[in-house]
Design an enzyme around this catalytic site. Structure first.
Site, PDB file in Angstrom:
ATOM      1  N   GLU A  85     -13.586  -6.892   1.910  1.00 28.53           N
ATOM      2  CA  GLU A  85     -12.335  -6.015   1.224  1.00 28.53           C
ATOM      3  C   GLU A  85     -11.707  -5.375   2.899  1.00 28.53           C
ATOM      4  O   GLU A  85     -12.471  -4.556   3.436  1.00 28.53           O
ATOM      5  CB  GLU A  85     -12.489  -4.943   0.418  1.00 28.53           C
ATOM      6  CG  GLU A  85     -11.145  -4.238   0.118  1.00 28.53           C
ATOM      7  CD  GLU A  85     -11.253  -3.582  -1.168  1.00 28.53           C
ATOM      8  OE1 GLU A  85     -10.143  -2.980  -1.610  1.00 28.53           O
ATOM      9  OE2 GLU A  85     -12.155  -3.153  -1.660  1.00 28.53           O
ATOM     10  N   GLU A 110     -12.814   0.021   6.728  1.00 32.31           N
ATOM     11  CA  GLU A 110     -11.671   1.274   6.711  1.00 32.31           C
ATOM     12  C   GLU A 110     -12.043   2.034   7.689  1.00 32.31           C
ATOM     13  O   GLU A 110     -13.069   2.479   7.964  1.00 32.31           O
ATOM     14  CB  GLU A 110     -11.926   1.910   5.400  1.00 32.31           C
ATOM     15  CG  GLU A 110     -10.782   3.090   5.299  1.00 32.31           C
ATOM     16  CD  GLU A 110      -9.421   2.726   5.466  1.00 32.31           C
ATOM     17  OE1 GLU A 110      -8.898   2.970   6.447  1.00 32.31           O
ATOM     18  OE2 GLU A 110      -9.008   2.022   4.605  1.00 32.31           O
ATOM     19  N   ASP A 160       0.265  -2.508   3.810  1.00 28.41           N
ATOM     20  CA  ASP A 160       1.699  -1.780   4.008  1.00 28.41           C
ATOM     21  C   ASP A 160       2.635  -2.915   4.183  1.00 28.41           C
ATOM     22  O   ASP A 160       2.577  -3.736   4.952  1.00 28.41           O
ATOM     23  CB  ASP A 160       1.620  -0.804   5.355  1.00 28.41           C
ATOM     24  CG  ASP A 160       2.780  -0.142   5.860  1.00 28.41           C
ATOM     25  OD1 ASP A 160       3.843  -0.768   5.869  1.00 28.41           O
ATOM     26  OD2 ASP A 160       2.688   0.977   5.709  1.00 28.41           O
ATOM     27  N   LYS A 164      11.116  -2.838   6.621  1.00 32.27           N
ATOM     28  CA  LYS A 164      12.231  -2.880   7.386  1.00 32.27           C
ATOM     29  C   LYS A 164      11.981  -4.384   8.272  1.00 32.27           C
ATOM     30  O   LYS A 164      10.928  -4.726   8.637  1.00 32.27           O
ATOM     31  CB  LYS A 164      12.527  -1.952   8.376  1.00 32.27           C
ATOM     32  CG  LYS A 164      12.767  -0.671   7.847  1.00 32.27           C
ATOM     33  CD  LYS A 164      13.110   0.280   8.919  1.00 32.27           C
ATOM     34  CE  LYS A 164      13.524   1.760   8.058  1.00 32.27           C
ATOM     35  NZ  LYS A 164      13.708   2.769   9.068  1.00 32.27           N
ATOM     36  N   GLU A 237       0.566   1.990  -9.929  1.00 33.84           N
ATOM     37  CA  GLU A 237       1.106   0.732 -10.634  1.00 33.84           C
ATOM     38  C   GLU A 237       1.171   0.700 -11.898  1.00 33.84           C
ATOM     39  O   GLU A 237       2.363   0.328 -12.302  1.00 33.84           O
ATOM     40  CB  GLU A 237      -0.322  -0.418 -10.182  1.00 33.84           C
ATOM     41  CG  GLU A 237       0.057  -1.868 -10.688  1.00 33.84           C
ATOM     42  CD  GLU A 237      -1.057  -2.789 -10.459  1.00 33.84           C
ATOM     43  OE1 GLU A 237      -1.230  -3.936 -10.925  1.00 33.84           O
ATOM     44  OE2 GLU A 237      -2.147  -2.396  -9.878  1.00 33.84           O
TER      45      GLU A 237
END
EC number: 2.1.1.33
Length: 256
Positions: A85, A110, A160, A164, A237
């Site tokens: 993950e 992470e 993320d 833009k 969610e």
């Protein structure tokens, strides 16, 4: 569906996704004209409970980064299907899936310390034994610690979206990383992505479909999959769905 978090530079998509801190160079075997990041810079304090978990549980569940192949059996104490993950945030989803699939080994990458502490705390409280953590950038981990054909699956949940247009190039799911991940998958192994940003979801399908080693697990015209039962619906969610926002799951498998 993006909750505000004034203490951080970037806002997590849900309570499980917090991407993290320092840039790394593209691995030598991946042609790419710019630096690859598997995270964005974040701030945030580690709570006393999280720090305690790092100090007390970390020695058992954290695997130190080292630029040589990982010994999975030594790390987990057993042979089992291996799931990577990338960016597990605060770890609730990771813990849920690991409990639901005790037959699999889960390796989470992470660099955000509060998230690492949070997952260690959950693993300890729930007595989850099939999770290990590498607190290091995932690109370097995949390039230098994971050998070809070693993974049974890859999870990338709510990265993320860099919504833009001028920032789209910073998105995690890009051809060089997908090519690298595909090389580490066993034949039949899968990559499962999820996002609540529709344009990014379409890009995920396009990028994954562009990798010759992969094929879409879905036959739907739009290329999206139904949410697999093992992936839980997070509170953000669920709130987004009530507000009419969508979430898209994308699953591809390695040919062969």
């Amino acid at each position: 569906m993006h909750p505000q978090d004034a203490s951080t530079e970037q806002t997590p998509v849900d309570d499980d996704q917090v991407e993290s801190s320092q840039p790394v160079h593209a691995p030598e075997d991946v042609a790419h004209p710019r630096r690859i990041r598997s995270f964005v810079r974040r701030a945030g304090r580690t709570s006393s409970g999280q720090q305690r978990a790092i100090d007390e549980v970390g020695p058992r569940l954290i695997v130190p980064y080292a630029p040589h192949p990982l010994d999975w059996e030594a790390a987990f104490g057993r042979k089992a299907p291996a799931i990577l993950e990338i960016g597990f945030g605060m770890g609730e989803t990771t813990a849920h899936i690991a409990q639901l699939r005790p037959q699999d080994n889960f390796l989470g990458c992470e660099v955000h310390e509060p998230g690492v502490g949070a997952l260690l705390k959950l693993a300890d409280e729930r007595e989850i034994g099939n999770i290990r953590i590498i607190q290091h950038d995932a690109v370097e981990v995949v390039a230098h610690m994971l050998t070809e054909d070693c993974l049974d699956g890859v999870h990338i949940y709510f990265p993320d979206p860099w919504h833009k247009k001028r920032h789209n190039k910073r998105r995690l799911v890009q051809p060089p990383l997908v090519k690298l991940l595909a090389s580490r998958l066993k034949p039949g192994g899968y990559i499962h992505c999820a996002t609540d940003w529709e344009e990014y979801a379409h890009q995920m399908v396009e990028v994954l479909a562009g990798e010759p080693a992969l094929e879409n697990a879905s036959s739907a015209a739009d290329g999206f999959s139904e949410r697999p039962e093992y992936r839980p619906i997070t509170k953000f969610e669920r709130r987004g769905v009530r507000l009419g926002h969508g979430v898209w799951d994308v699953v591809f498998r390695k040919r062969g």
